[in-house]
Design an enzyme around this catalytic site. Sequence first.
Site, PDB file in Angstrom:
ATOM      1  N   HIS A  13       4.685 -29.117 -32.787  1.00  0.00           N
ATOM      2  CA  HIS A  13       3.712 -27.910 -32.887  1.00  0.00           C
ATOM      3  C   HIS A  13       2.624 -28.979 -32.338  1.00  0.00           C
ATOM      4  CE1 HIS A  13       0.753 -24.198 -34.231  1.00  0.00           C
ATOM      5  NE2 HIS A  13       0.251 -25.865 -34.407  1.00  0.00           N
ATOM      6  N   ARG A  17      -5.665 -31.427 -28.078  1.00  0.00           N
ATOM      7  CA  ARG A  17      -6.758 -31.994 -27.546  1.00  0.00           C
ATOM      8  C   ARG A  17      -7.496 -32.720 -26.270  1.00  0.00           C
ATOM      9  NH1 ARG A  17      -7.289 -28.342 -31.691  1.00  0.00           N
ATOM     10  NH2 ARG A  17      -7.917 -29.478 -33.616  1.00  0.00           N
ATOM     11  N   ASN A  41      -4.596 -23.891 -27.382  1.00  0.00           N
ATOM     12  CA  ASN A  41      -6.292 -24.100 -27.465  1.00  0.00           C
ATOM     13  C   ASN A  41      -7.453 -25.004 -27.357  1.00  0.00           C
ATOM     14  OD1 ASN A  41      -5.157 -25.227 -29.610  1.00  0.00           O
ATOM     15  ND2 ASN A  41      -6.670 -24.595 -31.605  1.00  0.00           N
ATOM     16  N   LYS A  99       1.687 -19.524 -26.839  1.00  0.00           N
ATOM     17  CA  LYS A  99       2.047 -19.095 -28.240  1.00  0.00           C
ATOM     18  C   LYS A  99       1.010 -18.140 -28.534  1.00  0.00           C
ATOM     19  CE  LYS A  99       0.303 -20.843 -31.721  1.00  0.00           C
ATOM     20  NZ  LYS A  99      -0.474 -21.328 -33.049  1.00  0.00           N
ATOM     21  N   HIS A 174       4.305 -23.181 -38.319  1.00  0.00           N
ATOM     22  CA  HIS A 174       3.409 -23.709 -39.873  1.00  0.00           C
ATOM     23  C   HIS A 174       3.304 -22.580 -40.558  1.00  0.00           C
ATOM     24  CE1 HIS A 174       0.673 -20.999 -38.165  1.00  0.00           C
ATOM     25  NE2 HIS A 174      -0.035 -21.965 -37.181  1.00  0.00           N
ATOM     26  N   LEU A 219      -5.100 -24.311 -41.827  1.00  0.00           N
ATOM     27  CA  LEU A 219      -4.704 -22.244 -41.705  1.00  0.00           C
ATOM     28  C   LEU A 219      -3.570 -22.604 -40.986  1.00  0.00           C
ATOM     29  CD1 LEU A 219      -8.242 -20.855 -39.663  1.00  0.00           C
ATOM     30  CD2 LEU A 219      -7.049 -21.104 -42.285  1.00  0.00           C
ATOM     31  N   ALA A 264     -11.058 -26.071 -39.090  1.00  0.00           N
ATOM     32  CA  ALA A 264      -9.644 -26.517 -39.984  1.00  0.00           C
ATOM     33  C   ALA A 264      -8.741 -27.574 -39.310  1.00  0.00           C
ATOM     34  CB  ALA A 264      -8.909 -24.705 -39.923  1.00  0.00           C
TER      35      ALA A 264
HETATM   36  O1  DOR Z   1      -5.740 -26.059 -38.521  1.00  0.00           O
HETATM   37  C1  DOR Z   1      -5.452 -25.443 -37.920  1.00  0.00           C
HETATM   38  N1  DOR Z   1      -5.875 -26.123 -37.054  1.00  0.00           N
HETATM   39  N2  DOR Z   1      -4.437 -24.600 -37.836  1.00  0.00           N
HETATM   40  C2  DOR Z   1      -4.674 -23.465 -36.830  1.00  0.00           C
HETATM   41  O2  DOR Z   1      -4.507 -22.849 -36.945  1.00  0.00           O
HETATM   42  C3  DOR Z   1      -5.614 -24.440 -35.439  1.00  0.00           C
HETATM   43  C4  DOR Z   1      -5.846 -25.193 -35.780  1.00  0.00           C
HETATM   44  C5  DOR Z   1      -6.167 -26.165 -34.626  1.00  0.00           C
HETATM   45  O3  DOR Z   1      -6.075 -26.335 -33.030  1.00  0.00           O
HETATM   46  O4  DOR Z   1      -7.810 -27.308 -35.243  1.00  0.00           O
HETATM   47 ZN    ZN Z   2      -1.907 -25.415 -35.117  1.00  0.00          ZN
END
Ligand code: DOR
Ligand code: ZN
Length: 347
Positions: A13, A17, A41, A99, A174, A219, A264
């Site tokens: 995981h 970026r 993402n 995902k 996670h 998160l 996060a």
């Molecule tokens: O802390 C996190 N950062 N948790 C996630 O689920 C996404 C990630 C992020 O893409 O920054």
């Molecule tokens: Zn993640």
Amino acid sequence: MSTITLPRPDDWHLHLRDGAMLEGVAPETARDFARAIIMPNLVPPVVRGDDAAAYRERILKALPEGSDFEPLMTLYLTEKTDPQDVAQAAASGLVKAVKLYPAGATTNSDSGVRDFDKVRGVLETMAEIGLPLCVHGEVTRPEVDIFDREAVFIETVLDPIRRKTPGLRVVMEHITTKDGVDYVAAQGDDMGGTITTHHLIINRNHILVGGIKPHYYCLPVAKRETHRLALVEAATSGGNTHFFLGTDSAPHVDAAKETACGCAGCFTATHTMPLLAHVFEAEGALDKLEGFASRNGPAFYRLPVNEGTLTLEKTDQPNTWPAKIETGAGPVTLFDPGFPVHWHVKR
Ligand code: DOR
Ligand code: ZN
């Protein structure tokens, strides 16, 4: 000096970026890891097979000369995802998982799923072809306390989805609670659970005591100490092969973390293996690191264990890392474990 040698590890995981940030962080993971499951993402997200193929090319370009690091691509599940496209991307070998982000759960999750009935067709196709679903396991209903989001997700979303879709292979990613550990441990081989480096090290006090520490905010948010201990036990006991490493290393530039509404994510790509050696040694479980970092993940994903090895050495002098790495997008602060780490990766 102690040493330990493992088959080259994988990260199940990872956030790499795009653009200048990708160029800055990809070498950090490629240094120690042979493969990683790449989170989709981005903005806009990696939704279709074509998007994943193009993103994979950009990742390969960002790797250091001569690197054999293999990005394992994923698709971002939306309510409009086409089951055919998913099946094709999986059949070609390009895509290794899909995902699921509940809409609004975390960074760039706006295109995630609100109505789970709308993704039923995709999930059924995935169950048929054996393609894993990676799940961000948090409900986002405003009335649910953020520290309870994971436990409520298991009961109200994850378990019902799995019951409705027999054969669906799921990774609860996670995990941060004893509830998550207990749930994953009780399931069959169609269930995996990833654990991050940072959730083995911090609890919620690290974020909040003595001033707010944005670089410990991620998160799912770190929970109380009893939950951290359950994660350490799951990872280091070796008793259950459903648990494996997914760092969730999630770089954000300092300006986006050290602000009134910070993003996060903890950045652990650079030093995860020494940190893990420390955590496993403290439990008297160095011999279990191989299962967690190198074997259980490939077994779940039905991929071979990597050829080649990685050796960790313990020295009297603690290891040192820069406080931040400089990327073309800006500086990214490394996760600070808060204790000296004497383990090094032998180069
Ligand atoms: O802390 C996190 N950062 N948790 C996630 O689920 C996404 C990630 C992020 O893409 O920054
Ligand atoms: Zn993640």
